[in-house]
Design an enzyme around this catalytic site. Structure first.
Site, mmCIF file in Angstrom:
data_model
loop_
_atom_site.group_PDB
_atom_site.id
_atom_site.type_symbol
_atom_site.label_atom_id
_atom_site.label_comp_id
_atom_site.label_asym_id
_atom_site.label_seq_id
_atom_site.Cartn_x
_atom_site.Cartn_y
_atom_site.Cartn_z
ATOM 1 N N LYS A 1 40.421 -14.758 33.354
ATOM 2 C CA LYS A 1 39.454 -14.969 34.433
ATOM 3 C C LYS A 1 39.007 -13.608 34.936
ATOM 4 C CE LYS A 1 37.597 -18.463 36.618
ATOM 5 N NZ LYS A 1 37.414 -19.862 36.143
ATOM 6 N N ASP B 1 31.441 -19.294 36.824
ATOM 7 C CA ASP B 1 32.318 -19.979 37.783
ATOM 8 C C ASP B 1 31.543 -19.904 39.105
ATOM 9 O OD1 ASP B 1 35.356 -20.998 37.965
ATOM 10 O OD2 ASP B 1 34.958 -19.917 39.810
ATOM 11 N N ASN C 1 27.131 -26.252 40.562
ATOM 12 C CA ASN C 1 27.059 -26.762 39.192
ATOM 13 C C ASN C 1 27.927 -27.998 38.967
ATOM 14 O OD1 ASN C 1 28.671 -26.533 36.379
ATOM 15 N ND2 ASN C 1 26.493 -26.152 36.075
HETATM 16 P P1 NDP Z 1 28.878 -23.005 42.268
HETATM 17 O O1 NDP Z 1 28.814 -21.606 42.703
HETATM 18 O O2 NDP Z 1 27.796 -23.574 41.443
HETATM 19 O O3 NDP Z 1 29.057 -23.969 43.532
HETATM 20 C C1 NDP Z 1 30.118 -23.807 44.393
HETATM 21 C C2 NDP Z 1 30.017 -24.824 45.511
HETATM 22 O O4 NDP Z 1 31.234 -24.844 46.237
HETATM 23 C C3 NDP Z 1 28.919 -24.514 46.517
HETATM 24 O O5 NDP Z 1 28.426 -25.690 47.050
HETATM 25 C C4 NDP Z 1 29.668 -23.696 47.545
HETATM 26 O O6 NDP Z 1 29.085 -23.702 48.833
HETATM 27 C C5 NDP Z 1 30.984 -24.412 47.578
HETATM 28 N N1 NDP Z 1 32.029 -23.469 47.992
HETATM 29 C C6 NDP Z 1 32.401 -22.342 47.339
HETATM 30 N N2 NDP Z 1 33.348 -21.689 48.020
HETATM 31 C C7 NDP Z 1 33.569 -22.423 49.130
HETATM 32 C C8 NDP Z 1 34.440 -22.291 50.218
HETATM 33 N N3 NDP Z 1 35.275 -21.240 50.304
HETATM 34 N N4 NDP Z 1 34.415 -23.250 51.174
HETATM 35 C C9 NDP Z 1 33.570 -24.306 51.092
HETATM 36 N N5 NDP Z 1 32.715 -24.492 50.063
HETATM 37 C C10 NDP Z 1 32.727 -23.570 49.108
HETATM 38 O O7 NDP Z 1 30.296 -23.151 41.524
HETATM 39 P P2 NDP Z 1 30.789 -24.261 40.508
HETATM 40 O O8 NDP Z 1 30.199 -25.581 40.846
HETATM 41 O O9 NDP Z 1 30.625 -23.724 39.158
HETATM 42 O O10 NDP Z 1 32.361 -24.272 40.811
HETATM 43 C C11 NDP Z 1 32.962 -25.178 41.733
HETATM 44 C C12 NDP Z 1 34.441 -25.305 41.424
HETATM 45 O O11 NDP Z 1 34.606 -25.790 40.090
HETATM 46 C C13 NDP Z 1 35.248 -23.992 41.466
HETATM 47 O O12 NDP Z 1 36.554 -24.277 41.916
HETATM 48 C C14 NDP Z 1 35.295 -23.558 40.004
HETATM 49 O O13 NDP Z 1 36.391 -22.715 39.743
HETATM 50 C C15 NDP Z 1 35.459 -24.919 39.338
HETATM 51 N N6 NDP Z 1 35.098 -24.996 37.929
HETATM 52 C C16 NDP Z 1 33.857 -24.639 37.486
HETATM 53 C C17 NDP Z 1 33.532 -24.764 36.146
HETATM 54 C C18 NDP Z 1 32.170 -24.461 35.632
HETATM 55 O O14 NDP Z 1 31.938 -24.699 34.440
HETATM 56 N N7 NDP Z 1 31.252 -23.990 36.428
HETATM 57 C C19 NDP Z 1 34.531 -25.229 35.169
HETATM 58 C C20 NDP Z 1 35.774 -25.648 35.756
HETATM 59 C C21 NDP Z 1 36.038 -25.518 37.082
HETATM 60 P P3 NDP Z 1 28.351 -22.384 49.391
HETATM 61 O O15 NDP Z 1 27.043 -22.335 48.667
HETATM 62 O O16 NDP Z 1 28.224 -22.595 50.853
HETATM 63 O O17 NDP Z 1 29.243 -21.227 49.037
HETATM 64 O O1 2IT Z 2 37.369 -22.750 35.439
HETATM 65 C C1 2IT Z 2 36.789 -22.891 34.338
HETATM 66 O O2 2IT Z 2 37.295 -23.522 33.419
HETATM 67 C C2 2IT Z 2 35.459 -22.297 34.186
HETATM 68 N N1 2IT Z 2 34.936 -21.724 35.134
HETATM 69 C C3 2IT Z 2 34.760 -22.359 32.859
HETATM 70 C C4 2IT Z 2 35.275 -21.297 31.935
HETATM 71 C C5 2IT Z 2 34.528 -21.167 30.628
HETATM 72 O O3 2IT Z 2 34.894 -20.235 29.883
HETATM 73 O O4 2IT Z 2 33.626 -21.952 30.321
#
Ligand code: NDP
Ligand code: 2IT
Length: 446
Positions: free
Chosen positions: A126, A166, A240
């Site tokens: 990461k 992420d 996302n």
């Molecule tokens: P994005 O940046 O697209 O969206 C994040 C969302 O979560 C936003 O709505 C954001 O709100 C909110 N958020 C982030 N930090 C906080 C916080 N401290 N308190 C409250 N709300 C918060 O990220 P993703 O959708 O990609 O990721 C979301 C989660 O999914 C994470 O935990 C990530 O590690 C996990 N994940 C993502 C993957 C991927 O492929 N993208 C794969 C697997 C897991 P705001 O805009 O106000 O910050």
């Molecule tokens: O937490 C996760 O699994 C991700 N943010 C995606 C990692 C990746 O390599 O696609």
């Protein structure tokens, strides 16, 4: 906890002070592994726990960039290459002001087991930065990404380490970083995943984490004779993962009624569907707006500084960030009759919340299983890049779906074999661990 697991956990705390999220992730995994460690003495003999909690390599670097006022800004960059026993390091990059070494280490540690569960050959890593893309111009984000890659390029490569997105890193950031990597190395190898479709990205990668979290919930519900159709779901976040969780729920006939961001949540009891869903996607993907604007537009309830977990639902999909479901939130969900929790985010439930879920007998799908669809489809993007081919939407979605079914089956079976039936935390951790640990033993100590 067994003496061995306890000893290693105490060492981790002593050697990594001030990193509570990392301690939390390690504690959960080590505790889950006890039935496995008790049955197989080989892991203790090979000091697998002592080795697996220590990253193979950790890089921290300065990221200077110039803002739109011509002022120099300095952020800190990270890449923690945790474990390469089963393949090149793989895992996302997070850009968020809360990022420090402990966050990157918790995420990298989780990634080891998650990637193993996908069945694809990917090690765990990461990275990221305390840079906050919010409120920055596209040019500022570009200059930051270029500076970040000016150091990161030394440490990554298609057979070495393949980052992705992420929190705070989406297609825009991946594009800027990919352009810079190509410029530095004069190489078009698939060093990053989550790329745009025009330059080597995979169909379904943007959707994959959210879709996968719903497929995982579907499998958990099947074991209870239930289905997604007709269910009411609460979803947190609006990025996302949340976006494509809602899309898949709509496709399968469920109703998603909440979304959130760090400022608050919205509650739309009629469901985030049709034109309202399209508005939501445009608001977040094109305008980079706030979720309050959804409430303003459709005259639904906006709940400042409130998470969605007090709202009655059948299914919950925490999809924002770590520790966003605390003890009382978990109690509210259980009291309101929730059937399943499918963690789209990484470690969104605190240990106290997990205890409540596991104690209540509901289906609890931990992040490293439930959100593995994202990295799995990144693995499929790597395969397509190597083949120099692009699979169709249907083909990638079918593979993703099958991978989620397999992850569910393996976690479910492992939980049963090791005496904790229905406990997907134990099942996922053991199933993910075994492959990595056996590969580590096969390769000798290093
Ligand atoms: P994005 O940046 O697209 O969206 C994040 C969302 O979560 C936003 O709505 C954001 O709100 C909110 N958020 C982030 N930090 C906080 C916080 N401290 N308190 C409250 N709300 C918060 O990220 P993703 O959708 O990609 O990721 C979301 C989660 O999914 C994470 O935990 C990530 O590690 C996990 N994940 C993502 C993957 C991927 O492929 N993208 C794969 C697997 C897991 P705001 O805009 O106000 O910050
Ligand atoms: O937490 C996760 O699994 C991700 N943010 C995606 C990692 C990746 O390599 O696609």
């Amino acid at each position: 906890m067994s003496e061995y697991a306890k000893k290693v956990y105490e060492q981790v705390k002593a050697k990594n002070p001030g990193q509570p999220e990392f301690h939390q992730a390690v504690n959960e995994v080590l505790e889950s592994l006890i039935p496995c460690l008790e049955r197989h003495s080989i892991y203790k003999k090979n000091k697998i726990l002592e080795r697996i909690v220590e990253p193979e390599r950790q890089v921290m670097f300065r990221v200077p960039w110039v803002d739109d006022n011509n002022e120099i800004q300095v952020n800190r960059g990270f890449r923690v290459q945790f474990n390469s026993a089963i393949g090149p390091y793989k895992g996302g990059l997070r850009f968020h002001p809360s990022v420090y070494l402990g966050i990157i280490k918790f995420l990298g540690f989780e990634q080891i087991y998650k990637n193993s569960l996908t069945g694809l050959p990917m090690g765990g890593a990461k990275g990221g930065s305390d840079f906050d893309p919010k409120g920055k111009s596209d040019n500022e984000v570009m200059r930051f990404c270029q500076s970040f890659m000016l150091e990161l390029y030394r440490h990554v490569g298609p057979f070495k380490d393949v980052p992705a997105g992420d929190i705070g890193v989406g297609d825009r950031e991946i594009g800027y970083m990919y352009g810079q990597y190509k410029k530095i190395l004069n190489s078009t190898d698939g060093v990053l995943t989550g790329k745009g479709l025009e330059y080597g990205g995979s169909l379904i990668r943007p959707e994959a984490t959210g879709y996968g979290a719903v497929y995982f919930a579907q499998e958990m519900l099947k074991t209870k004779g239930e289905e997604i159709k007709g269910k009411v779901a609460t979803v947190s976040g609006s990025g996302n993962v949340a976006q494509y969780t809602v899309e898949k729920l709509n496709q399968l006939g469920a109703k998603a009624v909440t979304l959130s961001d760090s400022s608050g949540s919205i509650y739309d009891p009629d469901g985030i569907t049709g034109k309202k869903f399209e508005f939501f996607l445009e608001l977040k993907q094109l305008k980079r707006g706030r979720i309050k604007e959804y409430a303003d537009e459709f005259n639904v309830e906006y709940r400042p500084n409130k998470r969605p977990w007090d709202i009655k639902c059948d299914l919950a999909f925490p999809s924002a960030t770590q520790n966003e479901i605390e003890k009382q939130d978990a109690q509210n969900l259980v009291n309101n009759g929730v059937l399943s929790i499918s963690e789209g985010a990484n470690m969104p439930s605190t240990p106290e919340a997990v205890e409540i879920f596991l104690g209540s007998g509901i289906a609890f799908g931990p992040g490293k299983a439930a959100n593995a669809g994202g990295v799995a489809t990144s693995g499929l993007e790597m395969s397509q890049n190597s083949l120099r081919l692009s699979w169709t939407r249907e083909e990638v979605d079918e593979r993703l779906h099958q991978i989620m079914i397999n992850i569910h089956k393996n976690a479910y079976e492992a939980a049963k074999v090791y005496g904790k039936p229905g406990n997907y935390v134990v099942g996922a951790n053991i199933a993910g661990f075994l492959k990595v640990a056996n590969a580590m033993i096969a390769q000798g100590y290093w």
